[in-house]
Scaffold this active site. Structure first.
Site, short mmCIF file in Angstrom:
data_model
loop_
_atom_site.label_atom_id
_atom_site.label_comp_id
_atom_site.label_asym_id
_atom_site.label_seq_id
_atom_site.Cartn_x
_atom_site.Cartn_y
_atom_site.Cartn_z
N GLU A 60 -10.78 12.64 6.30
CA GLU A 60 -10.56 13.84 5.72
C GLU A 60 -11.85 14.55 5.70
O GLU A 60 -12.03 15.95 5.84
CB GLU A 60 -9.73 13.75 4.55
CG GLU A 60 -8.28 13.23 4.46
CD GLU A 60 -8.03 12.87 3.03
OE1 GLU A 60 -7.86 11.29 2.78
OE2 GLU A 60 -7.24 13.71 2.44
N ARG A 80 -9.34 3.62 12.37
CA ARG A 80 -8.48 4.86 12.64
C ARG A 80 -8.08 4.90 14.12
O ARG A 80 -6.80 5.35 14.44
CB ARG A 80 -9.13 6.07 12.25
CG ARG A 80 -9.52 6.36 11.02
CD ARG A 80 -8.37 6.40 10.06
NE ARG A 80 -8.67 6.55 8.59
CZ ARG A 80 -7.95 6.26 7.34
NH1 ARG A 80 -6.75 5.82 7.73
NH2 ARG A 80 -8.29 6.49 6.26
N ASP A 92 -9.32 0.42 0.78
CA ASP A 92 -8.48 0.03 2.14
C ASP A 92 -8.99 0.19 3.32
O ASP A 92 -8.73 1.32 3.82
CB ASP A 92 -7.14 0.69 1.77
CG ASP A 92 -6.26 0.04 2.56
OD1 ASP A 92 -6.26 -1.07 3.49
OD2 ASP A 92 -5.11 0.94 3.09
N HIS A 100 -4.08 13.98 0.28
CA HIS A 100 -4.28 12.90 1.30
C HIS A 100 -3.07 13.25 2.37
O HIS A 100 -3.23 13.20 3.44
CB HIS A 100 -4.38 11.76 0.73
CG HIS A 100 -4.29 10.66 1.72
ND1 HIS A 100 -5.58 10.82 2.78
CD2 HIS A 100 -3.31 9.68 2.09
CE1 HIS A 100 -5.47 9.81 3.57
NE2 HIS A 100 -4.13 9.21 3.45
N ASP A 108 0.81 -1.05 0.12
CA ASP A 108 -0.01 0.09 0.04
C ASP A 108 1.02 1.25 0.10
O ASP A 108 1.73 1.24 0.91
CB ASP A 108 -1.01 -0.07 1.23
CG ASP A 108 -2.11 0.91 1.17
OD1 ASP A 108 -2.26 1.29 0.21
OD2 ASP A 108 -2.52 1.33 2.22
N THR A 146 -9.54 -5.88 2.87
CA THR A 146 -9.16 -4.71 1.73
C THR A 146 -9.82 -5.21 0.49
O THR A 146 -9.77 -6.50 0.32
CB THR A 146 -7.52 -4.77 1.26
OG1 THR A 146 -6.85 -4.36 2.50
CG2 THR A 146 -7.43 -3.55 0.41
N LYS A 195 -5.51 -2.05 9.38
CA LYS A 195 -5.86 -2.26 8.05
C LYS A 195 -5.92 -3.75 7.52
O LYS A 195 -6.56 -3.92 6.61
CB LYS A 195 -4.39 -1.83 7.39
CG LYS A 195 -3.95 -0.46 7.52
CD LYS A 195 -4.49 0.57 6.73
CE LYS A 195 -4.15 1.92 6.78
NZ LYS A 195 -5.00 2.72 5.72
N GLU A 213 -8.76 4.12 -3.24
CA GLU A 213 -7.33 3.57 -3.87
C GLU A 213 -7.64 3.20 -5.39
O GLU A 213 -8.92 2.53 -5.43
CB GLU A 213 -6.58 2.99 -2.95
CG GLU A 213 -6.66 3.52 -1.38
CD GLU A 213 -5.30 2.85 -0.87
OE1 GLU A 213 -4.25 2.38 -1.20
OE2 GLU A 213 -5.54 3.15 0.54
N GLU A 231 -10.85 3.91 2.43
CA GLU A 231 -9.66 4.56 1.44
C GLU A 231 -9.93 4.30 0.05
O GLU A 231 -9.72 3.25 -0.43
CB GLU A 231 -8.26 4.37 1.93
CG GLU A 231 -7.97 4.71 3.53
CD GLU A 231 -6.57 4.71 3.82
OE1 GLU A 231 -6.16 5.67 4.78
OE2 GLU A 231 -5.83 3.72 3.37
N GLN A 243 -5.24 2.02 14.46
CA GLN A 243 -4.14 2.68 13.68
C GLN A 243 -3.35 3.57 14.48
O GLN A 243 -2.17 3.70 14.54
CB GLN A 243 -4.62 3.08 12.11
CG GLN A 243 -3.60 3.49 11.43
CD GLN A 243 -3.97 4.33 10.10
OE1 GLN A 243 -5.40 4.04 9.78
NE2 GLN A 243 -3.18 4.87 9.33
CA LIG Z 1 -4.12 2.84 2.13
MG LIG Z 2 -6.53 -2.91 3.98
#
Ligand SMILES: [Ca+2]
Ligand SMILES: [Mg+2]
Ligand SMILES: [Ca+2]
Ligand SMILES: [Mg+2]
Ligand code: NI
Lengths: 429, 429
Positions: free
Chosen positions: A372, A244, A240, A139, A132, A264, A260, A208, A206, A247
């Protein structure tokens, strides 16, 4: 000459004959996963196409029946770009309205074409390793401002390195797979000294884009930046999922881990680099600082791919758009990511996956994470009927879609299908 | 009753009949990799043992010929601890001096026993994911002091979390594989503003122990701490080669990446948890703070395994010991690592690998990395004939050995063989 298929393709379809993505599917009457492509609202069973001999003679595609009867794309991916290209052109030829071979063979058509609504999609590849990245300047800046303030938003290395970290391959799942809310250690308050255990209260997305390695490299050797595109098999959409609170507590000093690795999601159809070539554009200027030579590209390497995130809150009956972004905003290109990843001699294997990192655009409406969009939970997102969200609740569904050439004059779209998932309640308190 | 084999085993051997490790090997006259064990100075071809019918009837080991003819242990690993245990006992029985079946069958013996000096060892498993932990308090403290000073040596989360990060599975290699010095971005001086590109100048080792997952868990579910040992197939020695200059520049904020992914060496024989059970001891006291309940164990979970690192500098002709450590120093146990890893629902697959992180003991002579031994390059290591090192030079060879029960009264040793590698010069300037 416009390429056209005898399979009807609506104006709005993600899968015109110009696309020809590759994926792995099964059907209720034949549960063995096999290789297919998509056109209009149909999946095309390439194992049946091959069995009918229609792929015989494609340069470098020895034993197409075997390769397209496999339950992953890894072997096909290992053959290299000239073979992928020849195969895609052959499939376009077979599906074109001027070619009678499949068009007029109703018995074969019956076996080959399956409504997309009736197929079950699987992971397109055995993913050996998943990496990743963190390559959107917007970002990284947003996250930096939230964590360290405006003046130190970007870390000193960020403009020199396509920052990335190893992800978890085992928990990469195909679109449509439910996502279980993770439990873990988290701080009960921002300045708490000791953690508590429980379900994540800040479950995020996320937005991506993922890339799949086609042909790999030997351990100890690099993939040169000017060679990198030929090593890429194609792109998918990635969500993803990120916890939070888990993390934030765990990530110093060795990076994200359990925040994470619980899941995914990726879209099932890999859109080839050849299909995306018309949408190559110049990315953000990289002048101050200039990248080191091994990261310098001499041609456009960004892709103009519109990306959209929609959420259907548990108590709602419809998806509403929460962000619209574009892959072209990414500061570091996918080819720069691959060149960087291998410059230390790290070996890539066919089927390895990279993801760009959250793709945020310059405005709030284009941010790629709830972190965000809600500015770390400060601002609620308003849905219809008074429904509000900061982070995800159980039962919420998230859907990412992507499409190159939305406003292009090419007369067709190259789409990705969707990358979706629904949140299930946590099992552990 | 002492278990004894008709195969002669020297007093000092790593592989008495009490060990019975599992590995994958091939021979010059039969290049197909297959499953074996080791006893004394012989490899035992378990595919031939199975073909002779000597493993018929082992509970749960259906089709031993197929399972032991595979080129990885993954299938065997997936069968679960009762089957591994029954198989190990059956092999011990076949090799015991009181059992004539193999002992007196000279034709079969010829096929089954191969001198270890004549076998080529391969990776024991297809490693789906590799996770590297950071679980030695002494190591984390040493590194912390060097980077942040004595007062902030341990990060706030360290005593609560077995800190880990995802590693790179593709570049895990078996002992004896040469390691190419990586190139990458690094700062030319400590306070430099911009990086330069070039070969790593601070190439290091990390003395670690690796664990292999036998039976995995479903995505979304955890492995309970009290169940964790039964999910572990066994242990190996690990050298997690590290490029300190590349790592230092890249690792903020997402952790180590190219500073690690150029190679990770493991010893070829997986020593089972059953063989190591006699060497279970209590680990460091975890009282302040107490771990959260999901990390609390109610029985000893540390292993008394002596570990030694030897280096043969390029200009020298002999290996000299640079560190002697012990797995029992580890603050967080391997079972705590596995329980933590899955508490968020992350799925483990048979053949997944974890590593403990650098195992440093309390004194300088027991530090597990050159970074610590030389205190970041300040103190040179003196070898014979005036040879000195801080970090590794091209041509240097490193060898890790490990042995449980060195001073035990059991009358035998459980050893790991060796984990070795030699540094090749960098390809890129
Ligand atoms: Ca990511
Ligand atoms: Mg992931
Ligand atoms: Ca390590
Ligand atoms: Mg490594
Ligand atoms: Ni269990």
């Amino acid at each position: 000459m416009t390429l056209e298929s005898f399979v009807s393709v609506s104006n709005n379809s993600d899968f015109p004959i110009q696309n020809i993505p590759f994926g792995i599917f099964s059907t209720s009457d034949k549960s063995t996963p096999r290789v297919g492509t998509a056109i209009g609202d149909k999946a095309v069973d390439l194992s049946e196409v091959a069995k009918a001999g229609l792929l015989d003679g494609v340069q470098g595609l020895n034993d197409p029946v075997k390769i397209f009867s496999e339950s992953s794309l890894n072997t096909f991916m290992s053959l290299g770009r000239p073979v992928w290209r020849a195969t895609r052109l052959a499939i376009q030829d077979i599906l074109s309205k001027d070619n009678a071979k499949l068009r007029d063979n109703s018995e074969l058509l019956q076996k080959v074409l399956v409504p997309l609504t009736e197929v079950k999609m699987h992971l397109p590849a055995r993913i050996g390793d998943y990496t990743d990245f963190y390559c959107s300047r917007e970002h990284a800046t947003n996250v930096g401002i939230m964590f360290r303030g405006k003046d130190n938003a970007l870390q000193p290395n960020w403009l020199h390195i396509p920052v990335g970290y190893h992800g978890r391959a085992s928990s990469v799942v195909v679109s449509g797979t439910d996502i279980r809310r993770p439990a873990g250690q988290k701080l009960p308050a921002k300045d708490a000294k000791a953690p508590v255990f429980g379900p994540s209260g800040r479950l995020d997305i996320e937005l991506e884009v993922g890339w799949f390695v086609g042909k790999g490299n030997n351990l100890g050797e690099k993939i040169d930046i000017n060679d990198a595109q030929d090593h890429l098999f194609g792109l998918v959409l990635v969500n993803d999922w990120s916890a939070r609170d888990i993390q934030a507590w765990e990530y110093v000093p060795l990076g994200p881990f359990l925040g994470k690795s619980f899941g995914t999601s990726i879209s099932p159809w890999i859109v080839t680099m050849d299909a995306l070539e018309p949408f190559l554009v110049s990315g953000p200027v990289q002048a101050s600082p200039e990248p080191l030579p091994y990261l310098q590209e001499n041609k456009p390497s960004a892709y103009d791919i519109n990306l959209e995130v929609q959420i259907k809150p548990a108590e709602s009956s419809k998806f509403e758009t929460v962000t619209v972004s574009n892959l072209k905003h990414m500061y570091w290109s996918v080819t720069q990511q691959l060149a960087h990843h291998t410059v230390n001699g790290c070996n890539m294997r066919s089927g390895d996956m990279g993801a760009t990192g959250t793709i945020s655009g310059p405005e709030k409406g284009s941010y790629g994470s709830l972190l965000e969009i809600t500015w770390s939970g400060r601002d609620k997102i308003a849905f219809e009927n008074g429904v509000e969200r900061t982070f995800l609740q159980d039962g919420d569904e998230v859907k990412i879609t992507g499409r190159a050439g939305k406003d292009s004059s090419l007369g067709y779209n190259i789409g990705f299908g969707e990358c979706s998932g629904k949140i299930l309640p946590c099992l552990y308190q």
